[in-house]
Design an enzyme around this catalytic site. Structure first.
Site, mmCIF file in Angstrom:
data_model
loop_
_atom_site.group_PDB
_atom_site.id
_atom_site.type_symbol
_atom_site.label_atom_id
_atom_site.label_comp_id
_atom_site.label_asym_id
_atom_site.label_seq_id
_atom_site.Cartn_x
_atom_site.Cartn_y
_atom_site.Cartn_z
ATOM 1 N N SER A 148 0.735 -1.295 0.172
ATOM 2 C CA SER A 148 -0.024 0.115 0.102
ATOM 3 C C SER A 148 1.016 1.081 0.005
ATOM 4 O O SER A 148 1.859 1.147 0.476
ATOM 5 C CB SER A 148 -0.814 0.059 1.195
ATOM 6 O OG SER A 148 -1.488 1.388 1.540
ATOM 7 N N TYR A 161 -1.232 -0.630 10.489
ATOM 8 C CA TYR A 161 -1.381 -0.942 8.872
ATOM 9 C C TYR A 161 -0.112 -0.231 8.216
ATOM 10 O O TYR A 161 0.701 -1.237 7.339
ATOM 11 C CB TYR A 161 -2.557 -0.509 8.373
ATOM 12 C CG TYR A 161 -2.763 -0.662 7.078
ATOM 13 C CD1 TYR A 161 -3.539 -1.934 6.748
ATOM 14 C CD2 TYR A 161 -2.556 0.267 6.070
ATOM 15 C CE1 TYR A 161 -3.701 -2.102 5.515
ATOM 16 C CE2 TYR A 161 -2.825 0.107 4.737
ATOM 17 C CZ TYR A 161 -3.520 -1.169 4.468
ATOM 18 O OH TYR A 161 -3.749 -1.462 2.931
#
EC number: 1.1.1.-
Length: 264
Positions: A148, A161
């Site tokens: 990501s 995350y």
């Protein structure tokens, strides 16, 4: 190499984690359409069966099994099933599965930390580790991590995350060098906001979408197929000299600095 072979995965085998939704499903379908035999997994048997039936109806060669990738013994069972399905050889491993809990750093519980880490990072590391013999046995192996842009720049999506995705980016580089002698390439794809179930609640908020689009030069949110196309390319013979790369699929987000239109 003949041109058609450079752009074909005929005869190749692939394992895609979390392949029944979003980016994972798009990757399964992309690889299968290029000719690969694909095995995927899902935590939900009913959802998996529905996808398998749909793929079969569309002529795609895909098998599947139930697996919670955050659980170690289930990961080991998944690799055993892939090994049996593909006669001990695996050409492609796509570490796609991921999860998130959005909250301020000081509010995370130890259980939430462990869940995000085990799902996003530990699963990818462990699956790559135990799939290594199969990838090496195939003679031509390719690993792709789904990371990501949160692993490249700060996002308000959560510090844990972001940490898992940053770790995947570096794991990509390490394995690319360590396993090159085994003819295993390792690359990573880092998407920005893509229309998937992981962020569907956020994308229902008009103000949030407007904020995302305002920072994205291409002026829109991405589609799963715009990620899966790059993933497939990184698995094709045509990309045989590409390894150790982290490639953003973000509409230009990560290169967008400050801009201001000066009035005459």
């Amino acid at each position: 190499m003949e041109t058609d072979k450079r752009w074909s995965l005929a005869g190749k085998t692939a394992l895609v984690t979390g392949g029944t939704r979003g980016i994972g499903r798009a990757v399964v379908e992309e690889l299968a359409k290029f000719g690969a035999k694909v095995h995927t997994c899902s935590r939900n048997q009913e959802e998996l069966n529905a996808c398998l039936n749909d793929w079969k109806a569309n002529g795609l060669v895909v098998s599947g099994s139930v697996c919670d990738a955050s659980v170690r013994d289930q990961r080991e069972k998944l690799i055993q099933e892939a090994s049996s399905a593909f006669s001990g050889k695996l050409n492609i491993l796509i570490n796609n599965v991921g999860t998130n809990v959005r909250k301020p750093t000081v509010e995370y519980s130890s259980e939430e930390y462990a869940k995000i880490m085990s799902t996003n990072l530990e699963s990818a590391f462990h699956l790559s580790q135990i799939a290594h013999p199969l990838l090496k046995a195939s003679g031509v192996g390719s690993i792709v991590f789904i990371s990501s842009v949160a692993g490249l720049v700060h996002l308000s999506s959560g510090s844990i995350y972001g940490a898992t995705k940053g770790a995947l980016n570096q794991l990509t580089r390490n394995l690319a060098c360590e396993w090159a002698s085994d003819n295993i390439r390792t690359n990573c794809v880092a998407p920005w906001y893509i229309k998937t179930s992981l962020v569907e609640t956020l994308l229902e908020k008009k103000e949030f979408v407007e904020a995302v689009v305002s920072r994205t030069p291409l002026g829109r949110v991405g589609e799963p197929e715009e990620v899966s196309s790059l993933v497939a390319f990184l698995c094709l013979p045509a990309s045989s000299y590409i390894t150790g790369q982290v490639i953003s699929v973000d509409g230009g987000f990560t290169v967008n600095g400050f801009s201001y239109a000066m009035k005459p």
